[in-house]
Design a protein around this motif. Structure first.
Motif, PDB file in Angstrom:
ATOM      1  N   VAL A 129       0.839  -1.201   0.000  1.00 14.37           N
ATOM      2  CA  VAL A 129       0.000   0.000   0.000  1.00 14.37           C
ATOM      3  C   VAL A 129       0.874   1.251   0.000  1.00 14.37           C
ATOM      4  O   VAL A 129       0.611   2.215  -0.728  1.00 14.37           O
ATOM      5  CB  VAL A 129      -0.969  -0.007   1.214  1.00 14.37           C
ATOM      6  N   GLY A 130       1.941   1.233   0.787  1.00  9.74           N
ATOM      7  CA  GLY A 130       2.852   2.379   0.825  1.00  9.74           C
ATOM      8  C   GLY A 130       3.494   2.651  -0.522  1.00  9.74           C
ATOM      9  O   GLY A 130       3.609   3.805  -0.953  1.00  9.74           O
TER      10      GLY A 130
ATOM     11  N   THR B 113      10.263   7.607  -5.789  1.00 12.51           N
ATOM     12  CA  THR B 113       9.279   7.755  -4.717  1.00 12.51           C
ATOM     13  C   THR B 113       8.774   6.399  -4.242  1.00 12.51           C
ATOM     14  O   THR B 113       8.824   6.085  -3.053  1.00 12.51           O
ATOM     15  CB  THR B 113       8.104   8.632  -5.201  1.00 12.51           C
ATOM     16  N   SER B 114       8.293   5.576  -5.169  1.00  8.85           N
ATOM     17  CA  SER B 114       7.740   4.282  -4.767  1.00  8.85           C
ATOM     18  C   SER B 114       8.823   3.331  -4.265  1.00  8.85           C
ATOM     19  O   SER B 114       8.591   2.558  -3.338  1.00  8.85           O
ATOM     20  CB  SER B 114       6.938   3.645  -5.910  1.00  8.85           C
ATOM     21  N   THR B 115      10.011   3.400  -4.850  1.00  8.64           N
ATOM     22  CA  THR B 115      11.101   2.543  -4.390  1.00  8.64           C
ATOM     23  C   THR B 115      11.515   2.903  -2.971  1.00  8.64           C
ATOM     24  O   THR B 115      11.768   2.019  -2.139  1.00  8.64           O
ATOM     25  CB  THR B 115      12.308   2.634  -5.341  1.00  8.64           C
ATOM     26  N   THR B 116      11.564   4.186  -2.660  1.00  7.05           N
ATOM     27  CA  THR B 116      11.934   4.601  -1.306  1.00  7.05           C
ATOM     28  C   THR B 116      10.900   4.120  -0.302  1.00  7.05           C
ATOM     29  O   THR B 116      11.254   3.542   0.740  1.00  7.05           O
ATOM     30  CB  THR B 116      12.094   6.129  -1.232  1.00  7.05           C
ATOM     31  N   ALA B 117       9.627   4.346  -0.605  1.00  7.57           N
ATOM     32  CA  ALA B 117       8.577   3.893   0.320  1.00  7.57           C
ATOM     33  C   ALA B 117       8.628   2.379   0.481  1.00  7.57           C
ATOM     34  O   ALA B 117       8.586   1.864   1.613  1.00  7.57           O
ATOM     35  CB  ALA B 117       7.206   4.337  -0.189  1.00  7.57           C
ATOM     36  N   ALA B 118       8.737   1.663  -0.623  1.00  2.87           N
ATOM     37  CA  ALA B 118       8.789   0.198  -0.555  1.00  2.87           C
ATOM     38  C   ALA B 118      10.007  -0.270   0.222  1.00  2.87           C
ATOM     39  O   ALA B 118       9.910  -1.165   1.070  1.00  2.87           O
ATOM     40  CB  ALA B 118       8.792  -0.392  -1.963  1.00  2.87           C
TER      41      ALA B 118
ATOM     42  N   PRO C 107      20.547   2.769  -6.214  1.00  4.31           N
ATOM     43  CA  PRO C 107      20.574   2.283  -7.595  1.00  4.31           C
ATOM     44  C   PRO C 107      19.362   2.729  -8.421  1.00  4.31           C
ATOM     45  O   PRO C 107      19.513   3.059  -9.602  1.00  4.31           O
ATOM     46  CB  PRO C 107      20.603   0.758  -7.453  1.00  4.31           C
ATOM     47  N   MET C 108      18.169   2.741  -7.811  1.00  3.89           N
ATOM     48  CA  MET C 108      16.993   3.168  -8.573  1.00  3.89           C
ATOM     49  C   MET C 108      17.103   4.645  -8.919  1.00  3.89           C
ATOM     50  O   MET C 108      16.818   5.048 -10.055  1.00  3.89           O
ATOM     51  CB  MET C 108      15.699   2.897  -7.794  1.00  3.89           C
ATOM     52  N   ALA C 109      17.515   5.460  -7.973  1.00  2.00           N
ATOM     53  CA  ALA C 109      17.646   6.896  -8.235  1.00  2.00           C
ATOM     54  C   ALA C 109      18.679   7.142  -9.335  1.00  2.00           C
ATOM     55  O   ALA C 109      18.433   7.917 -10.270  1.00  2.00           O
ATOM     56  CB  ALA C 109      18.039   7.624  -6.950  1.00  2.00           C
ATOM     57  N   LEU C 110      19.797   6.477  -9.248  1.00  2.00           N
ATOM     58  CA  LEU C 110      20.843   6.640 -10.257  1.00  2.00           C
ATOM     59  C   LEU C 110      20.384   6.131 -11.618  1.00  2.00           C
ATOM     60  O   LEU C 110      20.686   6.733 -12.656  1.00  2.00           O
ATOM     61  CB  LEU C 110      22.105   5.908  -9.803  1.00  2.00           C
ATOM     62  N   SER C 111      19.621   5.049 -11.631  1.00  2.00           N
ATOM     63  CA  SER C 111      19.141   4.498 -12.908  1.00  2.00           C
ATOM     64  C   SER C 111      18.271   5.496 -13.664  1.00  2.00           C
ATOM     65  O   SER C 111      18.294   5.541 -14.898  1.00  2.00           O
ATOM     66  CB  SER C 111      18.363   3.196 -12.680  1.00  2.00           C
TER      67      SER C 111
ATOM     68  N   ALA D  21      13.782  14.677  -4.779  1.00  2.20           N
ATOM     69  CA  ALA D  21      12.427  14.947  -4.296  1.00  2.20           C
ATOM     70  C   ALA D  21      11.637  13.652  -4.165  1.00  2.20           C
ATOM     71  O   ALA D  21      10.869  13.475  -3.211  1.00  2.20           O
ATOM     72  CB  ALA D  21      11.716  15.916  -5.234  1.00  2.20           C
ATOM     73  N   GLY D  22      11.835  12.730  -5.104  1.00  2.05           N
ATOM     74  CA  GLY D  22      11.153  11.442  -5.035  1.00  2.05           C
ATOM     75  C   GLY D  22      11.529  10.668  -3.781  1.00  2.05           C
ATOM     76  O   GLY D  22      10.673  10.078  -3.119  1.00  2.05           O
ATOM     77  N   VAL D  23      12.802  10.681  -3.434  1.00  2.00           N
ATOM     78  CA  VAL D  23      13.261   9.990  -2.218  1.00  2.00           C
ATOM     79  C   VAL D  23      12.608  10.622  -0.988  1.00  2.00           C
ATOM     80  O   VAL D  23      12.117   9.914  -0.101  1.00  2.00           O
ATOM     81  CB  VAL D  23      14.803  10.013  -2.129  1.00  2.00           C
ATOM     82  N   LEU D  24      12.571  11.936  -0.938  1.00  4.25           N
ATOM     83  CA  LEU D  24      11.956  12.615   0.205  1.00  4.25           C
ATOM     84  C   LEU D  24      10.459  12.307   0.307  1.00  4.25           C
ATOM     85  O   LEU D  24       9.959  11.951   1.386  1.00  4.25           O
ATOM     86  CB  LEU D  24      12.171  14.132   0.089  1.00  4.25           C
ATOM     87  N   VAL D  25       9.749  12.420  -0.796  1.00  2.00           N
ATOM     88  CA  VAL D  25       8.304  12.133  -0.787  1.00  2.00           C
ATOM     89  C   VAL D  25       8.066  10.673  -0.406  1.00  2.00           C
ATOM     90  O   VAL D  25       7.172  10.365   0.399  1.00  2.00           O
ATOM     91  CB  VAL D  25       7.656  12.479  -2.146  1.00  2.00           C
ATOM     92  N   GLY D  26       8.864   9.766  -0.948  1.00  2.01           N
ATOM     93  CA  GLY D  26       8.709   8.345  -0.619  1.00  2.01           C
ATOM     94  C   GLY D  26       8.913   8.074   0.864  1.00  2.01           C
ATOM     95  O   GLY D  26       8.178   7.293   1.467  1.00  2.01           O
TER      96      GLY D  26
END
Length: 190
Positions: free
Chosen positions: A77-78, A121-126, A145-149, A163-168
């Protein structure tokens, strides 16, 4: 007969790069040509598309571990909520993806919108939520790795993935808090 005067063609002007475009060019120059890097980045992109890979991992965990089902479902869900949050933010911000001629775009995308990276975002939350279930340091193993990819593929600026990492991380924290609260209420705890 005199030769016709030849006019030299003006060299095509290359647009100047913003600092973020320069960073993308540097990342791609350093990594994209290495053996297998683009293939791995593309595979990660497909796995993370719409958070489907993370939801599949969470569903598998929920089926395999009934005692920890709530935590596995919370992770799925996250991941989904993080992806949804990124999509909403993208539609509000409306920043377009990198388009400088020096940046190679190495994968297709479902939209032209860039900020924030839904994959990051989703990778960080997961990773945060799955790390709590498994006890493994998944944020440290999966998020970089996901962010760099996303930058190797040329579809996000560095600020998009940051920003995606922070939101996640924020979505993971909120999802976990709601899940714990619901679990306590279901057990009759106050």
């Amino acid at each position: 007969m005199p030769e016709p005067e030849r006019i030299a063609a003006a060299p095509a002007e290359v647009p100047s790069r913003t600092p973020e475009e320069a960073a993308l060019v540097a990342v791609q120059a350093a990594l994209a040509d290495r053996q297998g890097v683009l293939g791995v980045a593309r595979a990660m992109s497909h796995f993370g598309e719409h958070s489907l890979g993370w939801m599949a991992v969470a569903a598998t965990g929920a089926l395999a571990s009934p005692r920890r089902r709530r935590e596995w479902v919370t992770a799925g869900v996250g991941a989904f909520l993080a992806h949804a949050a990124a999509v909403v933010i993208k539609r509000v911000v409306r920043r377009t993806r990198p388009a400088h001629p020096a940046i190679a775009v190495n994968v297709g995308t479902p939209s032209r919108l860039s900020f924030p990276s839904a994959h990051a975002t989703s990778t960080t939350a997961a990773a945060i939520l799955l790390g709590r279930v498994t006890g493994a340091p998944l944020p440290a193993l999966l998020v970089p790795p996901m962010a760099l990819s996303r930058m190797v593929l040329g579809v996000h600026y560095p600020s998009d993935v940051a920003a995606g990492v922070l939101v996640g991380a924020l979505v993971a924290k909120g999802t976990e808090a709601v899940s714990v609260r619901l679990d306590r209420r279901n057990r009759g705890d106050r």
